[in-house]
Motif scaffolding. Structure first.
Motif, PDB file in Angstrom:
ATOM      1  N   VAL A 151      46.214  35.202  36.549  1.00  0.00           N
ATOM      2  CA  VAL A 151      45.129  34.528  35.826  1.00  0.00           C
ATOM      3  C   VAL A 151      44.177  33.872  36.825  1.00  0.00           C
ATOM      4  CG1 VAL A 151      44.566  32.682  34.216  1.00  0.00           C
ATOM      5  CG2 VAL A 151      46.519  34.156  33.769  1.00  0.00           C
ATOM      6  N   PHE A 185      43.676  34.607  39.953  1.00  0.00           N
ATOM      7  CA  PHE A 185      42.991  35.676  40.660  1.00  0.00           C
ATOM      8  C   PHE A 185      41.860  36.237  39.795  1.00  0.00           C
ATOM      9  CE2 PHE A 185      43.776  39.869  43.111  1.00  0.00           C
ATOM     10  CZ  PHE A 185      42.948  39.447  44.123  1.00  0.00           C
ATOM     11  N   ALA A 186      42.183  36.507  38.525  1.00  0.00           N
ATOM     12  CA  ALA A 186      41.208  37.141  37.646  1.00  0.00           C
ATOM     13  C   ALA A 186      40.088  36.180  37.262  1.00  0.00           C
ATOM     14  CB  ALA A 186      41.903  37.671  36.401  1.00  0.00           C
ATOM     15  N   LEU A 190      37.417  35.573  39.810  1.00  0.00           N
ATOM     16  CA  LEU A 190      36.545  36.700  40.105  1.00  0.00           C
ATOM     17  C   LEU A 190      35.935  37.289  38.843  1.00  0.00           C
ATOM     18  CD1 LEU A 190      39.115  38.223  42.538  1.00  0.00           C
ATOM     19  CD2 LEU A 190      37.243  36.708  43.081  1.00  0.00           C
ATOM     20  N   GLN A 191      35.957  36.502  37.770  1.00  0.00           N
ATOM     21  CA  GLN A 191      35.651  37.007  36.453  1.00  0.00           C
ATOM     22  C   GLN A 191      34.351  37.792  36.374  1.00  0.00           C
ATOM     23  OE1 GLN A 191      33.433  36.916  33.177  1.00  0.00           O
ATOM     24  NE2 GLN A 191      33.478  34.808  33.841  1.00  0.00           N
TER      25      GLN A 191
END
Lengths: 367, 277, 430
Positions: free
Chosen positions: B256, B258-259, B262-263
């Motif tokens: 989460v 990480f994502a 970099l959304q």
């Protein structure tokens, strides 16, 4: 996406929102005129019907012809660049694949595995799989399942993407956050939670239905009937697949110029017609890629079935990958499992080929 | 009149957005909120949507369970190494297929697509046999290698779209100005690929992070990863649901983070990747 | 835009450095840890939750006193994927020396050639007092491969307070009085629509088999060299028919549920069930969630058909095996001898609450009103067909599917038992 006008001949630089017309089909042959010009015309034409590959995605209306002005010598460079990946794939995937095919011609039960015996059995494993009536039932079921999942994933993904385009920034971030969380959840955990949410007695769905509606679902079983069991599995698969599709489509949608949509509106197009005749054709390459990836993924679904129903009730939710797995680690007939896996890959290939061909006939896609 | 309708339309759209958000978030919410519930409140007939008593007990159990940090470390090492290597190799390949037309390109791309159709579960025994014969079982870098087998094709496939989406003209202009091809690529194109590289990294990371069956069968306890560790909560005495949900939450957190970080780039990159080829 | 790019670049570099940095030292470290199987060390695989740590520590201490140069690595394995794990481990180059294997799986792995033949050691290990069910499970074609480790069986756990409120004063001693008690319980507490006099998840085959056996039926019978599914015999059908009637009338458990997802201990603790069929340590599970029920949980054996009789119970449990590929077989044997010996078994039965492997220790729980019932029931116990193929019946979920079909009414009892029997015959003779 469409802003890369330099990649296409000048006369086609403007986006072509409407049906590209008859010369769109030229794509297949047009490979002849290539970036580097190294591929002789015959090679392109000779490859016959366009190869079954999705992939890329030329812009509608744009023949995938690289502009002549960008000719340059290719030389060994591209080969040097792909060599590492080819070597890795051949070594890491190619060899195990070869072993897979090899074991599909062997009797490889637990005994042979432990004692390291090699027993060739010719086509016996294939005969076993192909004569198993369950295999065919499972194969058909898997195709239907994948078709439903792909349809729902792309459909819902599109709607969510359109919604994100419609709402303001705050709402858009909210939706994006929800999508990201769903996407980042480990599939095993997600499947466990779905199994629980739909549990007969501890599940929040039955609890809510019983509380909020006149129905008494305190004893309603979602997993006793194959259709409702599949509904839960599909929901779980789609829930985790939509984020990727929706976020990708949303980003693609942002590249559709507002003027084009405005023009369509002035011409009297309703939102649906505008989508159908303007937006969708422009996004066709994205749809093609997303759909072919979804097909590949959804034909391989395993975790969700394994966790949610384990194939029940009465093995009616067994999909092909679970069938293969059960033949392997379940009953330790690894040779039969390998044969089933080979057949499954062949089926996947057929479906993808068929799908891409249909798409290619409609449009003009090229690698 | 039209303005009114439009305002109503906006309200409806906003409402729909909230509903969509709730639908997507609810299972995640259920997982996380369960993790904070005491044992007696978890699997009960009397469902409660919100925790009435909040406890960190489940997280303590989870972190204390059977070497959580070792599994976490293994998972991070393997996923990071796979991501790094796959993206590096894929970058080269993607540049080749996106920037050059060469003989065999079509075959290569076809191969990349076809190998993605092979179900990983079917490859467990072949990989196992191969590694057994080479006496390479239970070696952590080998796990990285096996993950490359299924992460790399998807990574090449995604990244090639990103590369193709970048205008080649800037690069060519730099070359006309005297830069070498490598220099032009490195200074002009590579920086523009940030979003694509990042998005592809997230895809690769998630795939490696979630893999279970290879880690279970090819590695022994000290080299296994978090998905295997999650099984700790299922014992002969039954399932520890609170621990399982706390474990799942801990397990999801790195992805989460990480994502989410970099959304924006994921979305933009993915579209570019899909659209252009 | 530029700032964004820089962030991205930094993130990318960070990932790269991280990968490089960690990749640099840790895999080497881990590889070293995995590779060094010196002949002096032994590796032991035990299942998650099978033995309390104190028992294993005591065994290791005794072992270390005898073999100070040998290091014992005890690795706890998870139940998830254990068949896969055991399969690849036994076929591998460095199998663990000692493995705990679920009793119904021993013959499968023995038949593959992955386990050491321990027949010659049976006397030395005290094999003549072992529980018959576990010994049979560890034996294939007359040879011993799995040393009995511990056993578990099931009885009826009930809520004393709910019984008292319903006016059930004497415990059921046969099936008829069991049904009579259930009727009273259901009449008294049935206002709660989720209440089950007997909570019985549909896939719970361990709890269903006692009624099949009690009628004289069986899962499969040996017929010369081959096996024949026997669930469609009139006796088996009679047992299942009785159970279907009871489940339909008295159980609100999910018909397709299993005993893990729908742990019967939960409804018993919450007062949604008055009786469950389960193992002795489930009392602890109930009390952990509801400490107030301390004196309210009682137990009686699964009743038989005739008055005063009890039904044969399913004897589960684990065996200890030594891998054929072990390079320290003698040391492994010494370790197994300690854990299966009376000292560790006494310890295990006392702290772990399980049934020890020897009939000589069966009165160990005689002062415990709960565990003594389970120990007594173990004397009339049965197991699954002793064939290497049995494991495949379990992984094909044949019994579970049959029970769900019967309880849900999707198939008649004759139809469901016939197709299950055919599947079992086919699987056992494959």
């Amino acid at each position: 996406m469409e802003n890369d006008a330099t990649n296409r001949p000048p006369e086609e630089a403007a986006p072509a929102p409407t049906d590209p017309g008859p010369d769109a089909g030229a794509g297949a042959v047009a490979v002849a005129v290539d970036v580097a010009g190294t591929v002789p015309p015959a090679a392109g034409a000779g490859s016959g019907p366009v190869p079954p590959v999705s992939g890329s995605a030329a812009v509608p209306g744009q023949a995938p012809v690289a502009p002549r002005q960008r000719r340059r010598e290719v030389g060994p460079l591209p080969y040097a660049l792909v060599v590492p990946s080819v070597l890795l794939l051949v070594g890491l995937l190619g060899y195990p694949l070869y072993v897979l095919v090899r074991t599909s011609f062997q009797l490889l039960d637990l005994r042979q595995l432990v004692r390291r015996q090699t027993v060739w059995t010719g086509l016996d494993n294939y005969a076993t799989v192909l004569s198993d009536s369950e295999f065919w039932a499972v194969a058909v079921r898997t195709l239907v399942f994948a078709a439903i999942c792909v349809g729902l994933t792309i459909g819902i993904g599109t709607l969510v993407a359109l919604l994100m385009r419609r709402v303001g920034k705050g709402m858009r971030l909210l939706v994006a956050a929800g999508l990201l969380l769903a996407w980042a959840t480990p599939p095993v955990s997600a499947a466990t939670v779905f199994r629980w949410v739909f549990d007969e007695q501890y599940g929040v769905v039955n609890w809510a239905v019983t509380r909020l509606t006149p129905l008494d679902w305190s004893q309603h079983s979602w997993f006793a009937d194959r259709y409702s069991a599949f509904a839960v599995i599909i929901l779980c698969v789609v829930w985790q697949a939509v984020p990727f599709v929706a976020l990708t489509l949303y980003a693609a949608l942002t590249t559709v110029p507002d003027e084009v949509l405005e023009a369509a509106r002035i011409d009297g197009c309703g939102p649906w017609r505008a989508f159908r005749h303007v937006t969708a054709p422009m996004l066709k390459p994205v749809f093609l890629i997303l759909t072919s990836l979804s097909v590949i993924w959804d034909l391989k679904v395993f975790t969700q079935v394994y966790v949610i129903t384990r194939g029940g009730p009465d093995r009616q939710t067994v999909l092909i990958n679970l069938y293969t797995y059960t033949q392997g680690f379940g009953v330790s007939r690894f040779g039969v499992a390998s044969a089933a896996a080979v057949i499954m890959v062949a089926l996947t290939l057929l479906v993808t080929v068929w799908y891409v061909r249909v798409m290619v006939r409609v449009g003009e896609e090229d690698l | 009149m039209s303005a009114l309708r439009s305002r109503r339309g906006t309200a409806a759209a906003n409402l729909t957005a909230v509903v969509v958000f709730l639908l997507f978030v609810f299972p995640v919410y259920w997982m996380v909120s369960t993790a904070f519930k005491p044992a007696g409140d978890i699997r009960t007939f009397d469902v409660s949507l919100f925790p009435t008593t909040v406890t960190l007990e489940n997280f303590r159990t989870a972190i204390g369970a059977d070497g959580f940090w070792r599994f976490m470390r293994n998972s991070l090492i393997v996923s990071a190494a796979v991501t790094f290597l796959a993206v590096l190799v894929a970058l080269l390949a993607a540049t080749a297929v996106a920037r050059f037309r060469f003989r065999g390109r079509r075959t290569y791309l076809l191969m990349i697509l076809v190998v993605q159709m092979v179900p990983l579960e079917a490859l467990v025994i072949p990989m196992y046999l191969t590694l057994r014969d080479a006496d390479l079982l239970n070696v952590l870098p080998v796990l990285v290698a096996t993950y490359m087998a299924f992460v790399l094709p998807f990574t090449v496939w995604t990244l090639r779209g990103f590369v193709a989406a970048l205008p080649v003209e800037l690069e060519e202009a730099a070359m006309i100005d005297g830069a070498s091809r490598w220099g032009a690529f490195w200074r002009i194109t590579f920086p523009l690929m940030g979003p694509g590289l990042v998005a592809t990294s997230v895809f690769a990371f998630i795939q490696a992070w979630n893999e279970f069956i290879l880690a279970l069968t090819l590695m022994e306890r000290q080299n296994q990863t978090l998905p295997v560790w999650l099984g700790t909560f299922k014992t002969a005495q039954g399932t520890d649901w609170g621990g399982l949900m706390a474990g799942s939450t801990l397990y999801a957190i790195p992805v989460v983070i990480f994502a989410v970080l970099l959304q924006g780039r994921i979305a933009g990159g993915a579209a570019a990747g899909a659209v252009k080829g | 835009m530029h700032r964004r790019l820089r962030t991205v670049a930094v993130a990318g570099v960070a990932v790269a450095l991280f990968a490089a940095g960690c990749g640099g030292d840790d895999p080497a470290d881990a590889a070293a840890g995995g590779g060094d199987t010196q002949a002096k060390d032994i590796t032991v695989w035990l299942m998650n939750g099978s033995a309390p740590e104190s028992v294993i520590e005591a065994v290791n201490k005794d072992f270390a006193a005898k073999y100070p140069d040998t290091k014992v690595n005890v690795e706890i394995q998870q139940w998830d994927g254990i068949q896969e794990k055991t399969t690849t481990a036994l076929a591998g180059n460095n199998p663990p020396d000692v493995l705990e294997i679920g009793s119904t799986l021993v013959s499968k792995f023995a038949e593959s050639g992955g386990l050491k033949d321990l027949t010659g050691k049976k006397g030395e290990l005290g094999g003549d007092t072992w529980l018959q069910g576990l010994t049979d499970a560890g034996t294939l074609d007359g040879a011993l491969y799995g040393v009995p480790y511990y056993a578990g069986d099931r009885a009826v756990l009930y809520r004393k307070d709910l019984f008292a409120k319903a006016g059930v004063t004497t415990l059921p001693t046969d099936r008829a009085s069991f049904v009579a008690a259930a009727e009273k319980l259901q009449a008294t507490h049935g206002k709660d629509k989720q209440f089950s006099a007997l909570y019985f998840p549909g896939q719970y085959w361990y709890a269903a088999l006692p009624f099949v056996w009690d009628e004289g039926g069986d899962v499969a019978v040996k017929d010369g060299d081959s096996w024949k599914g026997a669930l469609d015999s009139p006796q088996s059908q009679a047992g299942l028919g009785w159970l279907k009637d009871v489940v339909t009338r008295f159980s609100k458990a999910p018909v397709n549920g299993n005993e893990n997802d729908n742990d019967p201990a939960v409804p018993l603790g919450e007062g949604k069930a008055a009786m469950i069929i389960d193992a002795g340590w489930k009392v602890g599970t109930v009390l952990k969630a509801k400490p107030a029920l301390k004196d309210q949980i009682g137990v009686f054996p699964i009743p038989g058909k005739t008055a005063g009789s009890t039904a044969p119970v399913f004897l589960g449990g684990s065996n200890l095996a030594i891998a054929e590929g072990s390079d320290a077989g003698d040391l492994a044997y010494e370790w197994v001898k300690l854990l299966s010996g009376s000292k560790a078994q006494t310890d295990l039965a006392t702290t772990g609450g399980v049934i020890p492997n020897s009939t000589g220790l069966l009165d160990i729980h005689k002062d415990d009103p709960i565990l003594s019932v389970f120990d007594a029931a173990a004397k009339n116990s049965r197991s699954t067909p002793a064939t290497p193929k049995w494991a495949n019946v379990e992984s094909s979920t044949i019994l579970q599917d049959m029970l769900v079909a019967i309880f849900s009414g999707s198939k008649s009892i004759p139809d469901a038992t016939r197709s299950a029997s055919e599947a079992i015959t086919k699987t056992l003779n494959a």
